[in-house]
Design a protein around this motif. Sequence first.
Motif, mmCIF file in Angstrom:
data_model
loop_
_atom_site.group_PDB
_atom_site.id
_atom_site.type_symbol
_atom_site.label_atom_id
_atom_site.label_comp_id
_atom_site.label_asym_id
_atom_site.label_seq_id
_atom_site.Cartn_x
_atom_site.Cartn_y
_atom_site.Cartn_z
ATOM 1 N N ASP A 138 0.875 -1.185 0.000
ATOM 2 C CA ASP A 138 0.000 0.000 0.000
ATOM 3 C C ASP A 138 0.908 1.230 0.000
ATOM 4 O O ASP A 138 1.421 1.620 1.047
ATOM 5 C CB ASP A 138 -0.897 -0.048 1.248
ATOM 6 C CG ASP A 138 -1.821 1.144 1.348
ATOM 7 O OD1 ASP A 138 -1.916 1.916 0.373
ATOM 8 O OD2 ASP A 138 -2.463 1.307 2.416
ATOM 9 N N HIS A 221 -2.053 2.282 9.198
ATOM 10 C CA HIS A 221 -2.805 1.097 9.639
ATOM 11 C C HIS A 221 -1.918 -0.129 9.543
ATOM 12 O O HIS A 221 -0.873 -0.097 8.875
ATOM 13 C CB HIS A 221 -4.054 0.931 8.757
ATOM 14 C CG HIS A 221 -3.770 1.073 7.288
ATOM 15 N ND1 HIS A 221 -3.346 0.040 6.505
ATOM 16 C CD2 HIS A 221 -3.771 2.164 6.477
ATOM 17 C CE1 HIS A 221 -3.133 0.481 5.267
ATOM 18 N NE2 HIS A 221 -3.367 1.776 5.218
ATOM 19 N N HIS A 228 -6.096 -2.872 5.009
ATOM 20 C CA HIS A 228 -6.311 -2.394 6.376
ATOM 21 C C HIS A 228 -6.425 -3.671 7.200
ATOM 22 O O HIS A 228 -7.506 -4.224 7.354
ATOM 23 C CB HIS A 228 -7.578 -1.542 6.472
ATOM 24 C CG HIS A 228 -7.429 -0.234 5.750
ATOM 25 N ND1 HIS A 228 -8.370 0.756 5.785
ATOM 26 C CD2 HIS A 228 -6.420 0.269 4.987
ATOM 27 C CE1 HIS A 228 -7.958 1.781 5.059
ATOM 28 N NE2 HIS A 228 -6.789 1.507 4.565
ATOM 29 N N THR A 249 1.621 0.972 7.750
ATOM 30 C CA THR A 249 1.891 2.073 6.824
ATOM 31 C C THR A 249 2.101 3.363 7.620
ATOM 32 O O THR A 249 1.576 3.507 8.730
ATOM 33 C CB THR A 249 0.726 2.319 5.844
ATOM 34 O OG1 THR A 249 -0.403 2.825 6.583
ATOM 35 C CG2 THR A 249 0.315 1.057 5.109
ATOM 36 N N GLU A 251 1.576 7.323 6.505
ATOM 37 C CA GLU A 251 1.046 8.005 5.319
ATOM 38 C C GLU A 251 0.422 9.371 5.600
ATOM 39 O O GLU A 251 -0.770 9.576 5.419
ATOM 40 C CB GLU A 251 0.005 7.111 4.648
ATOM 41 C CG GLU A 251 -1.057 6.515 5.570
ATOM 42 C CD GLU A 251 -2.089 5.689 4.793
ATOM 43 O OE1 GLU A 251 -2.671 6.238 3.845
ATOM 44 O OE2 GLU A 251 -2.305 4.521 5.159
ATOM 45 N N GLU A 275 3.184 7.659 1.270
ATOM 46 C CA GLU A 275 2.857 6.471 2.078
ATOM 47 C C GLU A 275 3.874 5.365 1.838
ATOM 48 O O GLU A 275 4.131 4.983 0.696
ATOM 49 C CB GLU A 275 1.455 5.969 1.683
ATOM 50 C CG GLU A 275 1.077 4.665 2.354
ATOM 51 C CD GLU A 275 -0.365 4.240 2.070
ATOM 52 O OE1 GLU A 275 -0.896 4.572 1.004
ATOM 53 O OE2 GLU A 275 -0.937 3.559 2.941
HETATM 54 MN MN MN Z 1 -2.791 3.015 3.588
#
Ligand code: MN
Length: 302
Positions: A138, A221, A228, A249, A251, A275
């Motif tokens: 992510d 998260h 997530h 992460t 971000e 991120e």
């Molecule tokens: Mn994220």
Amino acid sequence: MKWLNVARHNFHFKSRLEPQSVLQVPSILIDILPLISEARLFKCPVEIEYMRRAAQISALAHKRLMEQCRPGQMEYQLEAWFNAYCLENGCRGLAYNSIVASGNNSCTLHYVANDQAIKNNDLILVDAGGEYNYYAADITRTYPANGKFTKEQRQIYELVLRAQLAGIDQVKPGNRWNSVQDTMVKIITTGLLELGILKGDLQQLLTTKAHRQFYMHSSGHWLGMDVHDVGDYKVDGNWRTFEPGMVLTVEPGIYIHNSTKNIDSKWLGIGIRIEDDLLVTSNGNEVLSSLAPKQIAEIERG
Ligand code: MN
Ligand code: GLY
Ligand code: MN
């Protein structure tokens, strides 16, 4: 429990008539989900290998987009290149719907239409990640479509990057989950005040959480089989401390939608998020997505 009680009553009754058919009805129920969530929060070596690979492939896909992006292209062309790169390099699919947001679209957090033409002087915010062997990446990068930041874009970018690097420094065993957001919020609030975007007294702005007008989400998260991912953020009411094997992460972002009132128009339409995916190690963290350039010197083109 109600169903089990009915079953227990029925079996009890039946057992008097047909003792040979007595069945055991459980007397306790244990929810297995918290146990699974906790197990998923701590990655074992093979899971770390998959996550490293997911992040590396995705990071290089971001790098490819940065190199190929030009004004006049459609947002979905960049999406197509991202997807193709991930699938060509070992991902079976994407971890979530890619966000490719140019210009003011970058101020819409979950923009997934990706159907606008990219204009000169637009920033492009790409939030996208591949999935490798069921493990997600992510990653978000934001960069100028024509290769050069405007002065205002650069000022906001430098601020978000400074906040993100300081947030990443907080990710180490013993520090609590909220230390990342607290650190980044202080830097972003101070920076917005220095740029004249927020006005007033720093302490007052921090107390009233004035940053929320421009940075309205959390620091990140847990990341794993889901983007997530599962795992508690608090234990017994206290923010969780980082431990080796966790992946998360970091971000931060600043979003100045062009409908914002009472602000110098030079800032309008700037939306920036950076991120990265981090593995907590025994003495700090490893940035799994570090192959995606984020220093200004790396992302500007001559
Ligand atoms: Mn994220
Ligand atoms: N891509 C969703 C998120 O950044 O949380
Ligand atoms: Mn993201």
